[in-house]
Design an enzyme around this catalytic site. Structure first.
Site, PDB file in Angstrom:
ATOM      1  N   GLU B 198     -12.041 -35.720  -4.485  1.00 39.16           N
ATOM      2  CA  GLU B 198     -10.752 -35.392  -5.114  1.00 39.16           C
ATOM      3  C   GLU B 198      -9.788 -36.577  -5.128  1.00 39.16           C
ATOM      4  O   GLU B 198      -9.102 -36.818  -6.123  1.00 39.16           O
ATOM      5  CB  GLU B 198     -10.082 -34.218  -4.390  1.00 39.16           C
ATOM      6  CG  GLU B 198     -10.698 -32.861  -4.682  1.00 39.16           C
ATOM      7  CD  GLU B 198     -11.915 -32.570  -3.826  1.00 39.16           C
ATOM      8  OE1 GLU B 198     -12.249 -33.392  -2.946  1.00 39.16           O
ATOM      9  OE2 GLU B 198     -12.547 -31.518  -4.036  1.00 39.16           O
ATOM     10  N   HIS B 267      -9.038 -22.047   2.598  1.00 36.98           N
ATOM     11  CA  HIS B 267      -9.259 -21.792   1.173  1.00 36.98           C
ATOM     12  C   HIS B 267      -8.223 -20.838   0.575  1.00 36.98           C
ATOM     13  O   HIS B 267      -8.423 -20.317  -0.509  1.00 36.98           O
ATOM     14  CB  HIS B 267     -10.653 -21.217   0.938  1.00 36.98           C
ATOM     15  CG  HIS B 267     -11.754 -22.218   1.081  1.00 36.98           C
ATOM     16  ND1 HIS B 267     -12.108 -22.747   2.289  1.00 36.98           N
ATOM     17  CD2 HIS B 267     -12.563 -22.798   0.167  1.00 36.98           C
ATOM     18  CE1 HIS B 267     -13.104 -23.605   2.120  1.00 36.98           C
ATOM     19  NE2 HIS B 267     -13.401 -23.667   0.842  1.00 36.98           N
TER      20      HIS B 267
END
Lengths: 330, 464
Positions: B198, B267
């Protein structure tokens, strides 16, 4: 894969080339000296990282650049801006935080840009400009041109994780990017040996299949040769290339550096024996390309350019207060 | 003893699926680990393995059946020597335990998202305010997922500089199937699978944006964008300012944000306020499919970096989307989702689910709630909120994110400064709880905002 140590003797250069390199390097040197002075006078604030000693790197690399090529670097960026043709007045006025600066006084020493000269900063975060450079190269590939993105970073940034994420993608997608590692031996106050498990930074791309080369960064002709080779590689669509420039900065990391991490003698020795500008000066004289009088005339001309820049930077007004609110959004 | 084989939940948010194919037929011997069937979820086709061994006595749900709810019996497994008639004796109605099953639990108070199922929220709600859609426009029912894909496809057709980059966006067709079909239409040059890096690919995309391209960066979830947040904030958001207006980043960072179902703390983080704080960014968090489409198209065209926050649970929800060739909504304009007179409920994203349900319940008790969907968190349409509060004199805010420095806190401060004399009660902020998201089903439910909490807050500010 061609990962190699310094090549043999560099090719010779023409009179015009040598004169150009001399002028460009001298401009950076004198500009930075003036910036140091203005900093001492309190006219430049914040962080100010001088490029003195490393001039051959950017001048040699730029000699192989062509229209449309991009460049991006970290915060020791004044030399890169001058070498790609940005106006010394605009750069100096940004250092003084004035309206006439490239960022209208809102960026300062570390954050300057020129869309016109394809200079994409001037980034304050170590290593962050590396994926950005690959992104510029991505745009070249996307558009199908043969331009190259010169992406400069230091020996300190060479240990950043995002550099390796970028190496992987640049190689995977064969992006036309030259990773120029300006190894000036010290990441702020930490020497290469104390921060890098493997000091041969030019080999850092081996795991990704990126060729790398170590170059004498104090010799503008060696840098030029390396730049020609690397740009040809990128323009041919063969993917990225790493050039480790072994260089040296004479001044501290920033203006507030007490420089306890190295000896005065070490700095003095480099200045006396390896100075990149003296090297070209000697070549000019020994090849009968310039007389002492010619060189004096060049010195005078450069001095006047720098003095004009300083004058402009001191006289340009501070940005209007309304500038606080502009350029947040387009 | 004969046992039921139930429709499995193959992803945290799966509520139903298609029984694509049986790989065993009635009478076949089944060993543990054998593949019984192929089941299609809204994200992927998955193989369903047998857990127990025995003989497949009866197939209850034939292959090709769509919309099979999780925990519905799909077959009966017989023990060795057991007669096939044992299968018939076993009730094949929905297992009574199904309602308590984790997957159902998470979505228990959410409207059904099946193709035939009607959302519980009134249909009128899903039609945006008239100025945004011309009179006489027809609507079609679409999921948020389809709306997002259509928005990207339309913009990619319109502008060759727009490209999509992210993990699994191309060949896999999107981790949440948002980019389904885009690789086929636009090719690998413009729909680009990245390595799982990322930090690197976000920075690379910002560089491409500096060079004038218009990247759409998909984060598999915004939790992973923390790895890239330096580029989002330091590189993308600040450069226009630092360059004195020379160099902008026309880029969209999008992906699911906040809690899904049972995926725990790493998450489930909601980043709405984190990004809403940063000058130079625009932040959008749509609720309906129409807003998702119109705002994503606007985000792609915007010359500034836009954080586009989606929600995994909303992906499969259907809404009416106007059938227009080029439906673009303005960023920074709230939508009045429901008119009311007694209290203003301000929300956004999935918070709207609780807000709309609460408004409906409150209506039955004679409390008329006006519900405002902010849609955009930066810029924030405080004007619409103030105007509503001037009418209702009471306000509560609803969001799933953390309570400290929440969007609700900011709205409260704005109302205190700009509408103090209109307030008949202190503003109440309904938020997620101040804890990392727990995994256990009951604790997760407690950590999120609930419709009951919204109703209680409204009653508190209306002194009922």
């Amino acid at each position: 894969m061609a990962t190699s140590k310094p090549a043999g003797k560099p090719n010779s250069a023409t009179k015009e080339e040598l004169q150009t390199y001399y002028k460009e390097m001298l401009l950076i040197r004198r500009f930075e000296e003036k910036a140091g002075q203005l900093y001492g006078m309190g006219q430049i604030g914040g962080f100010c990282h001088l490029y003195i000693g490393q001039e051959a790197v950017v001048v040699g690399l730029e000699s192989a650049a062509k229209e449309g090529d991009q460049r991006v670097t970290t915060y020791r960026d004044h030399g890169h801006m001058l070498a790609c043709g940005m106006d010394p007045k605009g750069v100096m006025a940004e250092l003084t935080g004035r309206e006439g600066g490239y960022s209208r006084g809102k960026g300062g020493s570390m954050h300057m840009f020129s869309k016109e000269k394809e200079f994409y900063g001037g980034h304050g975060i170590v290593g962050a400009n590396v994926p950005i450079g690959a992104g510029l190269a991505f745009a070249n590939k996307y558009r199908g041109n043969d331009n190259v993105a010169f992406t400069y970073f230091g020996d300190g940034a060479a240990n950043q994780g995002q550099v390796y994420e970028t190496f992987n993608m640049a190689s995977l997608w064969k992006l036309p990017v030259i990773f120029v590692i300006e190894n000036n031996q010290y990441a702020m106050g930490t020497s290469l040996a104390r921060a890098s498990s493997t000091p041969a930074l030019y080999t850092r791309g081996e795991a990704f299949g990126i060729p790398g080369e170590a170059v004498d960064g104090m010799d503008v002709l060696a840098v030029r040769d390396a730049s020609q080779k690397a740009t040809a590689h990128c323009r041919a669509g063969d993917g990225p290339y790493i050039l480790e420039m072994n260089t040296y900065r004479y001044r501290g990391h920033s203006m507030s550096d007490p420089a306890k991490y190295r000896t005065r003698e070490e700095v003095q020795k480099m200045r006396e024996e390896r100075d990149p500008i003296d090297h070209v000066r000697e070549l000019l004289v020994s090849s009968d390309y310039a007389t002492e009088d010619d060189l004096k005339a060049i010195d005078k001309e450069i001095k006047s350019v720098v003095n004009d820049a300083a004058k402009f930077a001191q006289e340009s007004p501070e940005p209007a207060e309304a500038e606080l609110w502009t350029d947040v959004y387009r | 003893m004969a046992t039921q084989i139930l429709m499995p939940a193959l992803s945290p948010t799966m509520e139903e699926g298609t029984l694509a194919k049986w790989l065993k037929k009635e009478g076949d011997t089944v060993s543990s680990g054998d593949i019984l069937a192929e089941i299609e979820t809204d994200k992927a086709t998955m193989e369903f393995e047998a857990v127990d061994e025995g003989i497949l006595g009866k197939i209850v749900v034939p292959e090709g059946t769509a919309g099979v709810k999780v925990n519905t019996p799909i077959a009966v497994l017989l023990e060795e020597g057991e007669d096939a008639s044992a299968a018939d004796n076993l009730s094949t109605d929905a297992a009574p335990a199904a309602e308590e099953a984790p997957a159902a639990e998470a979505g228990a108070d959410l409207p059904d998202e099946g193709p035939g199922a009607q959302p519980k929220v009134p249909a009128a709600v899903d039609v945006p305010e008239t100025p945004e859609v011309p009179e006489g426009t027809t609507y079609k029912s679409q999921t948020v997922r389809e709306a997002l894909r259509d928005a990207m496809a339309e913009e990619m057709r319109r502008d060759g500089d727009v490209f999509l980059m992210g993990e699994e966006v191309a060949e896999y067709q999107g981790a949440y199937k948002i980019s389904q079909g885009l690789l086929d239409e636009f090719g690998g040059q413009r729909v680009i699978d990245t390595p799982i890096t990322e930090h690197g690919f976000a920075g690379l995309a910002v560089g491409a944006a500096f060079a004038g391209l218009k990247p759409i960066v998909e984060f598999m979830t915004f939790n992973f964008a923390l790895q890239a947040i330096d580029h989002i904030i330091n590189s993308a958001a600040k450069t226009l300012y630092m360059s004195g207006g020379q160099m902008g980043s026309p880029i969209v960072f999008r992906g699911p944000n906040g809690a899904a179902a049972r995926v725990a703390a790493q998450h489930s983080h909601d980043f709405a306020t984190t990004y809403a704080q940063v000058p130079g960014l625009k932040v959008v968090q749509p609720y309906s499919a129409a807003d998702a489409k119109g705002l994503l198209k606007a985000a792609i065209r915007d010359p500034n970096p836009v954080i586009f926050l989606e929600n995994e649970i909303l992906y499969g929800r259907s809404f009416d989307v106007p059938e227009l060739d080029d439906f673009v909504l303005p960023i920074g304009k709230a939508r009045i989702a429901r008119r009311g007179t007694d209290v203003t409920i301000v929300s956004f994203g999935i918070g709207m689910t609780y807000s709309m349900q609460a408004a409906e319940e409150l209506e039955k008790e004679g409390i008329s709630a006006e519900v405002i969907d902010l849609r955009s968190l930066r810029p924030l349409d405080t004007e619409t909120v103030i105007r509503s509060v001037q009418k209702t004199n009471r306000c509560i805010t609803v969001e799933e994110g953390f309570p400290v420095c929440s969007i609700g806190n900011h709205i409260s401060a704005v109302l205190m400064q700009e509408a103090f004399d209109y307030l008949d009660a202190p503003v109440i902020n309904c938020t997620g709880k101040d804890v990392p998201m727990p995994y256990a089903a009951n604790l997760e439910k407690l950590a999120l905002v609930t419709t009951a909490e919204v109703i209680a807050a409204v009653k508190a500010v209306t002194y009922r």
